[in-house]
Motif scaffolding. Structure first.
Motif, short mmCIF file in Angstrom:
data_model
loop_
_atom_site.label_atom_id
_atom_site.label_comp_id
_atom_site.label_asym_id
_atom_site.label_seq_id
_atom_site.Cartn_x
_atom_site.Cartn_y
_atom_site.Cartn_z
N VAL A 131 -20.30 -24.76 -10.86
CA VAL A 131 -20.43 -24.92 -9.41
C VAL A 131 -19.90 -26.28 -8.98
CG1 VAL A 131 -22.09 -25.19 -7.52
CG2 VAL A 131 -22.34 -23.30 -9.13
N VAL A 132 -20.34 -27.33 -9.69
CA VAL A 132 -19.86 -28.68 -9.37
C VAL A 132 -18.37 -28.80 -9.67
CG1 VAL A 132 -20.14 -31.13 -9.93
CG2 VAL A 132 -22.15 -29.65 -9.78
N TRP A 133 -17.94 -28.18 -10.76
CA TRP A 133 -16.52 -28.24 -11.15
C TRP A 133 -15.63 -27.59 -10.10
CZ3 TRP A 133 -14.09 -30.78 -14.98
CH2 TRP A 133 -12.79 -30.41 -15.28
N ALA A 134 -16.00 -26.38 -9.65
CA ALA A 134 -15.20 -25.69 -8.64
C ALA A 134 -15.18 -26.48 -7.34
CB ALA A 134 -15.75 -24.29 -8.41
N ALA A 135 -16.32 -27.03 -6.94
CA ALA A 135 -16.36 -27.84 -5.73
C ALA A 135 -15.47 -29.07 -5.88
CB ALA A 135 -17.80 -28.26 -5.43
N GLY A 136 -15.46 -29.66 -7.09
CA GLY A 136 -14.62 -30.83 -7.34
C GLY A 136 -13.14 -30.51 -7.27
#
Length: 483
Positions: free
Chosen positions: A314-319
């Motif tokens: 989730v954090v990776w995709a948002a990043g």
């Protein structure tokens, strides 16, 4: 005067020493590195944005000026992350082709003040999304030890260039293993520093809620320490910073640990099986640590990356989504799917769909796990595991199937490297072991938060006990840097 081929096997500090003694000038070091790149990189495709003419123009004939501890040492920047004024920044993507920033990053200025000479940029996975360096825009970087295999990623161009001896030091960055994975694949040393040890500004304060760190890949442990001495420390306006650094990381590499270390060891599978060659590499390294007087305990934390892959992604995709949006704003371009690889665009769209609540809940889950891992590490000076779930994979391995399959394969391969990103702990891949077929296999050590000095001290002891820098792959002469 050493010849080009002889310089290929020297680390950065050894090359700087030649300049300090007057045996070579900084210009001669740069000219020799340019010759190596032009002769050998065509077979590897590690250097995708050459900056040779400008680098040589900065070194006009005349007295050698005073410089930093790595004065005159040829150096390459990864084509992702900190910017260098006047050097194209594509981020491995057709979307950013031709974009050239007018201003540079604080980290690049610190590299320059240390004496490093920027000769160009190395290949990267598009926006850093995969643990291999095969961007559609620049083409694949090939592993110097086996041209059919990946150099790892996303800093594969840098690791391949250092492993091949084109330069002794190259910039790399790491938000899930992108320093350590290519270091393991190519047989070089890769340290991910403690969160906020090195600056990301002035463009950003942190990336992906603190997952990303900037540093280098090197031939030797001491080069990594010397660079960290030169670039560590907060910049004006940083939102937070790492615990105070010691007077000298390089000094830590000159001595053995002051006491026997307590080292936890695990080869337990993470999100997938671990190749027997990687298990054997950890077992041999554990025996070496025991022979050096350290206490080895076979155990593992109660939480692993397999438990955290969903909130991490989730954090990776948002990043990834925010990085593409920011790149579009800088370049004045609008993202469209035709300019991106399928997986990159999929992550971009996933990131755009993440709600603020879901993002913050994912961050909370990762922070909870970080506390669990931090408590585990209180009992151990280091945790030893495989760096990756297997040796360098064949080129094209991550492109098979749909985007979900590609991401699942990547998650399996990175093994546990993202754990140190979500906790902020320092971690390193050490090139101690090799497969029966002659491929390097890195072993991974995670240290306590803020204790890069402890990891570097251990790594240098291991390097003295079982040296690796004398090993160089055979290279084929081909024209390079055609772009």
């Amino acid at each position: 005067m050493p010849r080009t081929g002889e310089l290929r096997g020297l680390d950065g500090l050894a090359q700087a020493e030649l300049v300090a003694k007057g045996e070579l000038t900084g210009r001669e070091l740069v000219e020799a590195a340019v010759e190596r790149i032009e002769t050998w990189d065509g077979d590897l495709n590690a250097v995708v944005i050459p900056h040779f003419g400008q680098a040589l123009a900065e070194l006009a004939d005349g007295p050698e000026p005073a410089g930093g501890p790595l004065h005159g040492v040829p150096f390459l920047l990864k084509d992702l992350g900190p910017s260098a004024a006047g050097i194209e920044a594509t981020l491995g993507s057709a979307f950013m082709a031709g974009y050239t920033p007018a201003a540079g990053s604080e980290l690049v200025e610190r590299f320059r003040r240390a004496g490093l000479r920027v000769l160009g940029k190395t290949n990267s996975a598009e926006f850093g999304v995969l643990p291999t360096t095969e961007p559609r825009f620049h083409g694949p970087t090939r592993n110097p030890w086996d041209r059919t295999r990946s150099a790892g990623g996303s800093s594969g161009g840098s690791a391949a260039a250092v492993a091949a001896g084109l330069v002794p030091i190259a910039h790399a960055n790491d938000a899930g293993g992108s320093i350590r994975i290519p270091a393991a694949a190519c047989g070089v040393f890769g340290l991910k520093p403690t969160r906020a040890r090195t600056p990301l500004g002035p463009s950003v304060g942190d990336l992906m809620n603190g997952l990303a760190s900037e540093h280098v890949v090197t031939r030797s442990v001491r080069d990594s320490a010397a660079v960290l001495d030169a670039v560590a420390g907060p910049a004006v306006g940083d939102p937070y910073w790492a615990p105070p650094a010691p007077d000298s990381y390089l000094a830590a590499t000159l001595r053995d640990p002051a006491r026997p270390l307590r080292i936890a060891v695990s080869t337990a599978p993470a999100a997938g099986p671990v190749d027997p060659e990687c298990v054997a590499a950890v077992e041999r390294t554990a025996r070496l640590c025991t022979e050096l007087g350290h206490q080895v305990v076979w155990t593992e934390p109660s939480v692993g990356f397999a438990d955290l892959a969903d909130p991490f992604l989730v954090v990776w995709a948002a990043g990834v989504s925010s990085a593409i949006t920011a790149a579009g704003a800088l370049s004045g371009r609008t993202p469209v799917p035709e300019l991106f690889e399928e997986l990159t665009w999929s992550l971009y769209e996933q990131g755009r769909a993440v709600s603020a609540a879901d993002y913050l809940l994912a961050v909370i889950r990762l922070q909870q796990a970080a506390r669990t891992l931090g408590r585990f590490q209180e009992d151990y000076d280091a945790l030893l595991t495989p760096t990756t779930a297997g040796p360098a994979p064949l080129l094209g391995s991550f492109a098979q199937g749909g985007t979900d399959q590609q991401m699942a394969r990547a998650v399996e391969f990175v093994h546990e490297t993202p754990l140190a990103n979500l906790t902020g702990q320092p971690a390193m891949s050490v090139p101690l072991q090799w497969t029966a077929a002659g491929l390097p296999v890195g072993v991974h050590f995670t240290g306590r938060f803020g204790d890069e000095a402890g990891l570097l001290c251990l790594a240098a002891q291991l390097e003295r006990a079982q040296p690796w820098a004398q090993r160089l792959p055979e290279l084929r002469a081909e024209t390079s840097c055609s772009r």
